[in-house]
Design an enzyme around this catalytic site. Sequence first.
Site, PDB file in Angstrom:
ATOM      1  N   TYR A 155      -3.518  -2.379  -9.287  1.00 14.99           N
ATOM      2  CA  TYR A 155      -2.335  -3.190  -9.582  1.00 14.99           C
ATOM      3  C   TYR A 155      -2.573  -4.667  -9.264  1.00 14.99           C
ATOM      4  CZ  TYR A 155       0.357   0.953 -10.592  1.00 14.99           C
ATOM      5  OH  TYR A 155       0.820   2.112 -11.172  1.00 14.99           O
ATOM      6  N   TYR A 208       7.584   8.413  -7.884  1.00 17.51           N
ATOM      7  CA  TYR A 208       6.235   7.978  -8.269  1.00 17.51           C
ATOM      8  C   TYR A 208       5.330   9.208  -8.283  1.00 17.51           C
ATOM      9  CZ  TYR A 208       1.678   5.910  -8.514  1.00 17.51           C
ATOM     10  OH  TYR A 208       0.400   5.614  -8.931  1.00 17.51           O
ATOM     11  N   ASP A 249       5.846  17.632  -5.912  1.00 12.02           N
ATOM     12  CA  ASP A 249       4.695  16.731  -5.773  1.00 12.02           C
ATOM     13  C   ASP A 249       4.546  16.404  -4.291  1.00 12.02           C
ATOM     14  OD1 ASP A 249       2.947  14.648  -5.577  1.00 12.02           O
ATOM     15  OD2 ASP A 249       3.791  13.469  -7.220  1.00 12.02           O
ATOM     16  N   LYS A 266      -4.493  13.312  -2.013  1.00 11.83           N
ATOM     17  CA  LYS A 266      -4.611  12.318  -0.944  1.00 11.83           C
ATOM     18  C   LYS A 266      -5.384  12.814   0.284  1.00 11.83           C
ATOM     19  CE  LYS A 266      -0.918   9.138  -2.151  1.00 11.83           C
ATOM     20  NZ  LYS A 266      -1.648   7.901  -2.308  1.00 11.83           N
TER      21      LYS A 266
HETATM   22  C1  LIG Z   1       3.678  11.358  -4.671  1.00 10.26           C
HETATM   23  C2  LIG Z   1       2.435  10.911  -5.393  1.00 10.26           C
HETATM   24  N1  LIG Z   1       2.037  11.587  -6.479  1.00 10.26           N
HETATM   25  C3  LIG Z   1       0.925  11.239  -7.154  1.00 10.26           C
HETATM   26  C4  LIG Z   1       0.151  10.181  -6.743  1.00 10.26           C
HETATM   27  C5  LIG Z   1      -1.090   9.808  -7.516  1.00 10.26           C
HETATM   28  O1  LIG Z   1      -2.230  10.112  -6.784  1.00 10.26           O
HETATM   29  P1  LIG Z   1      -3.635   9.409  -7.124  1.00 10.26           P
HETATM   30  O2  LIG Z   1      -3.479   7.972  -6.733  1.00 10.26           O
HETATM   31  O3  LIG Z   1      -4.618  10.146  -6.276  1.00 10.26           O
HETATM   32  O4  LIG Z   1      -3.879   9.593  -8.572  1.00 10.26           O
HETATM   33  C6  LIG Z   1       0.534   9.446  -5.622  1.00 10.26           C
HETATM   34  C7  LIG Z   1      -0.251   8.285  -5.181  1.00 10.26           C
HETATM   35  O5  LIG Z   1       0.195   7.406  -4.486  1.00 10.26           O
HETATM   36  C8  LIG Z   1       1.707   9.824  -4.918  1.00 10.26           C
HETATM   37  O6  LIG Z   1       2.130   9.151  -3.837  1.00 10.26           O
END
Ligand SMILES: Cc1ncc(COP(=O)(O)O)c(C=O)c1O
Length: 432
Positions: free
Chosen positions: A20, A148, A249, A278
Amino acid sequence: MNNNYTDLLSFDREHIWHPYTSMSAPLPSYLVESANGVYINLASGESLIDGMSSWWSVLHGYNHPILNAALQDQIQSMSHVMFGGLTHQPAIDLSKKLIEITPKHLDRIFLCDSGSVAVEVAIKMALQYWHSKKQSNKHKLLTVKNGYHGDTFAAMSVCDPVTGMHQIFESVLMKSYFAPAPSIMIDQQWQNDETSELEALFDEHHDEIAAFIIEPIVQGTGGMRFYHPNYIKACRTLCDKYEVLFIADEIATGLGRTGKLFACEWADISPDIMCLGKTLTGGYLSLAATLCTKDIANVISEGEANCFMHGPTYMGNPLACAVANASIDLLLSDNWQSKVSTIETQLKTELLPLVNRSIVKDTRVLGSIGVVETNQAVNVAKIQKRFVELGVWIRPFGKLIYIMPPLIINPTELTKLVNAIDLVLNDENCFI
Ligand SMILES: Cc1ncc(COP(=O)(O)O)c(C=O)c1O
């Protein structure tokens, strides 16, 4: 500062995209030489206490002897083999562990590369599930604002429409349904009408909706908001009532951060599909997992394609699986709950009172996550420079200064992080 140092930074500035960030007017980057324990060591000589866990990923600190050994052991036998037609113990061990520790009924696992891909996989599973059941009309997604879920296209289509800049990608983004973001926070009084607009969307569109996706309890990048567990309970009930799959998620919240091993445990529910990423490898390598129920896996496998239509090259990478196994073992054997609660108690004592600073709108703490929400947006370059001068690594965005340090942080180091936040709050140059 030697030539090599300045050459490296100027090459980086000219040629390498950062997350970003503009290429024509990039924010400064700091050159890192090494990282150890809770410290990130810059080539310019400073050692910074890491408040970010490298974006929720580093759980046990950098350069951990046990994680290093797991990788070194694995590399002696095999770094990678394709997963098509081949399998291996690191992936099998990891899958067994994940089945054991995640909410019940999630016992089919797809190992993939990153959080965003885990979300793509989850969405594809949901779409293929309904297609296989000859209900292809169920091909849309329902979610909440302020979410997100990653930067790939399907993931983007369920990110907050404003902060996710949907208008830029409008011609290709799937059109999802958005309910208002949860508004009752975890420490507030629950009211049953909180989910009425969400229910209205389920009611009106369930014939078209394949899945509902949400970050349980913590909306991360969309505002670092800690919302009420009853919201998640209600989502589970609505998904059941309207025959919509529930995707949790847990890429940011999974594996301990919120004080529960998985944030779904706050609501005592089990989703139909769960995404992890993560900190799965303790912050060592990129690895993610999408878990689903046996029923979903069977329906997909018996549908038109007779298989799930996804298969990345580095699927189940043995190095990543080996270090994930070591990281999870370390977490579970090392009294993680008391570590998280010690951090939480200290953050409640030291960080929550910053709410009294004039520039602060709100402070909040959940597990090992501490947030200071300000009234003015931060000037990222200036605040970052100030933090580096103060010996800490904290990267705020918008009006959010937040920390979620590695669990090995000691009380003195944690106090230093909070004191640094306190100091920048008094520095108007750090805000726009
Ligand atoms: C809740 C959530 N889902 C998906 C993602 C995307 O993960 P990545 O950056 O490993 O693609 C993130 C990344 O910050 C996240 O916080």
